[in-house]
Scaffold this active site. Sequence first.
Site, mmCIF file in Angstrom:
data_model
loop_
_atom_site.group_PDB
_atom_site.id
_atom_site.type_symbol
_atom_site.label_atom_id
_atom_site.label_comp_id
_atom_site.label_asym_id
_atom_site.label_seq_id
_atom_site.Cartn_x
_atom_site.Cartn_y
_atom_site.Cartn_z
ATOM 1 C CE1 TYR A 51 30.713 51.075 31.051
ATOM 2 C CE2 TYR A 51 32.980 51.715 31.506
ATOM 3 C CZ TYR A 51 31.621 51.946 31.625
ATOM 4 O OH TYR A 51 31.164 53.023 32.322
ATOM 5 C CD GLU A 53 26.898 51.521 32.738
ATOM 6 O OE1 GLU A 53 26.057 51.497 31.813
ATOM 7 O OE2 GLU A 53 27.581 52.525 33.014
ATOM 8 C CG ASP A 197 33.507 50.818 57.722
ATOM 9 O OD1 ASP A 197 34.262 49.901 57.314
ATOM 10 O OD2 ASP A 197 33.692 52.017 57.457
ATOM 11 C CB THR A 223 38.869 48.394 52.407
ATOM 12 O OG1 THR A 223 39.362 48.116 53.720
ATOM 13 C CG2 THR A 223 38.339 49.814 52.351
ATOM 14 C CE LYS A 226 41.767 50.310 55.751
ATOM 15 N NZ LYS A 226 40.764 50.469 54.666
ATOM 16 N NE ARG A 232 44.518 51.793 47.707
ATOM 17 C CZ ARG A 232 44.754 51.935 49.012
ATOM 18 N NH1 ARG A 232 45.693 51.221 49.601
ATOM 19 N NH2 ARG A 232 44.052 52.782 49.728
#
Length: 414
Positions: A51, A53, A197, A223, A226, A232
């Site tokens: 973790y 953060e 985008d 992303t 692709k 992902r």
Amino acid sequence: MSLLSQSDPEVFAAIEGEEARQRDSIILIASENYTSRAVMEAQGSALTEKYAEGYPGRRYYAGCEFADVVEDLARDRLKELFGMEHANVQPHSGVQANMAAYFAFVKPGDTILGMRLDQGGHLSHGSPVSFSGQYYKFVSYGVDRETEMIDYGEVESLAREHRPKIIVAGASSYPRSIDFENLRRVADSVDALLMVDMAHYAGLIAGGVYPDPAPYADIMTSTTQKTLRGPRGAFILCKQEYASAIDRSVFPGAQGGPMMHTIAAKAVCFGEALRPSFRAYQDQVLRNARAMAAEMAEDGLRIVSGGTDCHLFLVDVTTLDTTGKAAADLLESVGIITNPNAIPFDELPPRVGSGIRIGTPAITSRNFDEDDARSVARLITRVLRNPEDEAVLEGARVEVQALTGAHPIPELFD
């Protein structure tokens, strides 16, 4: 996988089934690809447990020294790849990256100009079923009815009329080059930010075979799964003057702790994309798409806008007296995976559509060349023209297995 087969045989069986489906299918979904084994290894690493953060050097938890290393690597490689001043690699998805970009610069009710979903845009570019269309006043531009290419005159007219705070470029099913320089000019004329985008085009841009938005964009989102051939996930790039606003909007604004294992996989992906072999791969992606589109056009099918400048193209199947959904289902029955898609000025609902979208990133990762791509195109045409001829369908299944057998999913970059 042996531990999983013993501890949870149901999940193991589903994963084995998916591996077989991918192995034995010709996957032409434009948003799908195959990662390298190195990306997979990073994704399944011990960083899954961490973790972290916050941001490198400014974490809210102890023990983040190695998390900082991989996030810094990811950010530095990404900036080098696209020539932008600041990078945030924490967004979990493309929609979350777009959400964070909007949250950074516009308030609910403000005006944004984006591309119509039914003419090539994306849900997060203003669709009324998306947060984007519900939180903001989206005005939509589209394509010219005759050419089926972006109507830049309409973009400028709408911008001058509505004075948007952001103009969004980019699409999920637009096969042609986007004139980013022209959109920058329009944005400047109304004091708007230009947000690109590039989720579908990022790998092509990195490979130098698609127009580069970096000289013109204030913000770029994408992303990674692709054309970039990564895990992902997503990222945001921006000019340095917008860095603080973007970082605050991602964390704590839009999401909490980052997925450090995915960020490690992104770092590997960006490193792979910096290699000369990646440019050759992207060139082949484009060559394969153009070869398929030309072959299908020669066989009498209508290709939306007459061709493609990227990794995807749209086929209008109404000339075959069918729908996109029926065509995609038929093709899946022989092992060819596509998706139904709206075409410009479509009168059918989105889940049915008048077209199918075809993309070449995944087959190119399996080393299909132009001759193979043309073979697949002829196979698609034959199946769609003979939907009830079982001999034709069975012959297509045999051809699919021959092609996938000749082009196994590679151990990329091993």
